[in-house]
Design an enzyme around this catalytic site. Structure first.
Site, PDB file in Angstrom:
ATOM      1  N   ASP A   1       0.818  -1.211   0.000  1.00 37.60           N
ATOM      2  CA  ASP A   1       0.000   0.000   0.000  1.00 37.60           C
ATOM      3  C   ASP A   1       0.860   1.273   0.000  1.00 37.60           C
ATOM      4  O   ASP A   1       1.888   1.317   0.694  1.00 37.60           O
ATOM      5  CB  ASP A   1      -0.876  -0.035   1.269  1.00 37.60           C
ATOM      6  CG  ASP A   1      -2.197   0.671   1.093  1.00 37.60           C
ATOM      7  OD1 ASP A   1      -2.506   1.089  -0.031  1.00 37.60           O
ATOM      8  OD2 ASP A   1      -2.936   0.778   2.098  1.00 37.60           O
ATOM      9  N   HIS A   2       0.447   2.268  -0.738  1.00 37.99           N
ATOM     10  CA  HIS A   2       1.015   3.632  -0.662  1.00 37.99           C
ATOM     11  C   HIS A   2       2.525   3.730  -0.806  1.00 37.99           C
ATOM     12  O   HIS A   2       3.221   4.207   0.101  1.00 37.99           O
ATOM     13  CB  HIS A   2       0.603   4.290   0.657  1.00 37.99           C
ATOM     14  CG  HIS A   2      -0.858   4.577   0.717  1.00 37.99           C
ATOM     15  ND1 HIS A   2      -1.457   5.553  -0.037  1.00 37.99           N
ATOM     16  CD2 HIS A   2      -1.852   3.985   1.427  1.00 37.99           C
ATOM     17  CE1 HIS A   2      -2.755   5.557   0.199  1.00 37.99           C
ATOM     18  NE2 HIS A   2      -3.028   4.612   1.079  1.00 37.99           N
TER      19      HIS A   2
ATOM     20  N   HIS B   1     -10.267   4.555   0.130  1.00 36.29           N
ATOM     21  CA  HIS B   1      -9.377   4.392   1.284  1.00 36.29           C
ATOM     22  C   HIS B   1     -10.003   5.100   2.483  1.00 36.29           C
ATOM     23  O   HIS B   1     -10.869   5.954   2.328  1.00 36.29           O
ATOM     24  CB  HIS B   1      -8.008   5.006   0.969  1.00 36.29           C
ATOM     25  CG  HIS B   1      -7.194   4.202   0.009  1.00 36.29           C
ATOM     26  ND1 HIS B   1      -5.888   3.860   0.244  1.00 36.29           N
ATOM     27  CD2 HIS B   1      -7.502   3.639  -1.176  1.00 36.29           C
ATOM     28  CE1 HIS B   1      -5.420   3.143  -0.754  1.00 36.29           C
ATOM     29  NE2 HIS B   1      -6.389   2.998  -1.652  1.00 36.29           N
ATOM     30  N   GLY B   2      -9.515   4.738   3.671  1.00 45.70           N
ATOM     31  CA  GLY B   2      -9.970   5.458   4.867  1.00 45.70           C
ATOM     32  C   GLY B   2     -11.379   5.083   5.287  1.00 45.70           C
ATOM     33  O   GLY B   2     -12.157   5.934   5.722  1.00 45.70           O
TER      34      GLY B   2
ATOM     35  N   ASN C   1      -7.965  -0.092   7.944  1.00 41.97           N
ATOM     36  CA  ASN C   1      -6.787  -0.318   8.763  1.00 41.97           C
ATOM     37  C   ASN C   1      -7.081   0.060  10.219  1.00 41.97           C
ATOM     38  O   ASN C   1      -7.071  -0.787  11.118  1.00 41.97           O
ATOM     39  CB  ASN C   1      -5.605   0.500   8.195  1.00 41.97           C
ATOM     40  CG  ASN C   1      -4.337   0.356   9.009  1.00 41.97           C
ATOM     41  OD1 ASN C   1      -4.348  -0.138  10.123  1.00 41.97           O
ATOM     42  ND2 ASN C   1      -3.226   0.802   8.471  1.00 41.97           N
TER      43      ASN C   1
HETATM   44  P1  13P Z   1      -8.172   3.616   7.654  1.00 41.22           P
HETATM   45  O1  13P Z   1      -6.999   3.415   8.552  1.00 41.22           O
HETATM   46  O2  13P Z   1      -8.779   4.959   7.833  1.00 41.22           O
HETATM   47  O3  13P Z   1      -9.148   2.514   7.753  1.00 41.22           O
HETATM   48  O4  13P Z   1      -7.631   3.617   6.152  1.00 41.22           O
HETATM   49  C1  13P Z   1      -7.039   2.447   5.648  1.00 41.22           C
HETATM   50  C2  13P Z   1      -6.509   2.655   4.292  1.00 41.22           C
HETATM   51  O5  13P Z   1      -7.085   3.373   3.502  1.00 41.22           O
HETATM   52  C3  13P Z   1      -5.279   1.953   3.922  1.00 41.22           C
HETATM   53  O6  13P Z   1      -4.849   2.312   2.650  1.00 41.22           O
END
Ligand code: 13P
Length: 280
Positions: A81-82, A206-207, A230
């Site tokens: 990721d990222h 995401h998020g 996450n």
């Molecule tokens: P959160 O931690 O807000 O759930 O986001 C996870 C995420 O987007 C990982 O790429």
């Protein structure tokens, strides 16, 4: 079983569901996520955070998660990721991930397009598929802190970006943040509709930690094909430790503690996956 990123995305798009993607820092989390996916008979993505990949133990984490994915009775893909560095992307390709999220969101539009095009070409030579980000999803991925929404994704730019850079999936910024929402989340549904119309690429959100279930359902109805979680998993891990540490310390009951950690995170990932299937 290890499965390709696009195959998993396609299967979910055909069903009108979203692909669950969960960040795994530990063995307990990965086992919990795979068990939840197995219970729901769904494929799943095990996400590896860029910082845990870059750490000295990153090489063992990738190998361990890959082994879990191979043994799993449901389709699993490993995604780094990222990452905003091509050398790291190549290292991940060599270590056997199925997908990398090439994060050019801090670059200008043109630079992001060039970076993602290079990542796509690099990935192709290893059979690894690339997710990109357009606009900027703010917030820290590894430390829970309050964040406000970053630059939103422009639908016109998305069309051009998809055509030129050709990633397998596009992460959008529509008011979503990583970590904790500083203000009650207000996703821009009109923008998501426009993004959905502007490109045929699978779109990712995401998020997702802290977003109400109804927002997740609406996002899927409007075309989100992959959802990343996450923070909520980490929160359940720490909550369980707080609740059980004293009891488990007596007798140093590590096995029992491990079982409870898996169970707690199983419930989080299982309930998310259930929401992802309920959008109809
Ligand atoms: P959160 O931690 O807000 O759930 O986001 C996870 C995420 O987007 C990982 O790429």
């Amino acid at each position: 079983m290890l499965t390709s990123f696009t195959e998993l995305l396609r299967a979910n798009q055909e069903r009108g569901t979203a692909l669950g993607s969960f960040t795994c820092y530990t063995f307990e989390t990965a086992v919990a996520v795979v068990q939840a996916a197995q219970q729901r008979q769904r494929g799943v993505i095990l996400l590896i955070s860029e910082k845990s990949f870059a750490a000295p133990q990153g090489i063992y984490l990738v190998a361990g998660l890959r082994a879990i994915a191979e043994q799993a009775p449901i389709p699993v893909c490993l995604q780094l990721d990222h990452v905003s560095d091509l050398a790291q992307i190549e290292r991940a390709c060599q270590m056997g991930v199925g997908s990398v999220m090439a994060d050019g969101s801090r670059l200008t539009f043109e630079e992001n397009m060039t970076f993602v095009s290079q990542a796509v070409a690099l990935g192709k030579s290893y059979g690894v598929e690339i997710e990109a980000e357009l606009g900027r999803v703010e917030g820290n991925e590894d430390i829970a802190s309050a964040a406000a929404a970053g630059a939103f994704t422009d639908p016109k730019q998305a069309a051009l970006f998809a055509e030129r850079a050709q990633p397998a999936c596009l992460a959008v910024s529509i008011g979503n943040v990583h970590g904790i929402y500083r203000h009650p989340p207000q996703l821009d549904w009109l923008r998501l509709r426009q993004l959905r119309q502007s490109t045929t690429l699978p779109l990712s959100l995401h998020g997702a930690s802290g977003l109400p279930d109804e927002d997740l359902r609406q996002a899927i109805r409007l075309g989100i094909a992959k959802i990343n979680v996450n923070t909520e998993l980490r929160a359940s891990y720490f909550d369980l430790l707080h609740q059980q540490l004293a009891a488990m310390s007596s007798g140093l009951r590590l096995l029992e503690l491990q079982h409870l950690l898996i169970e707690a995170q199983y419930h989080v990932s299982q309930s998310k996956m259930q929401v992802y299937e309920q959008q109809a």
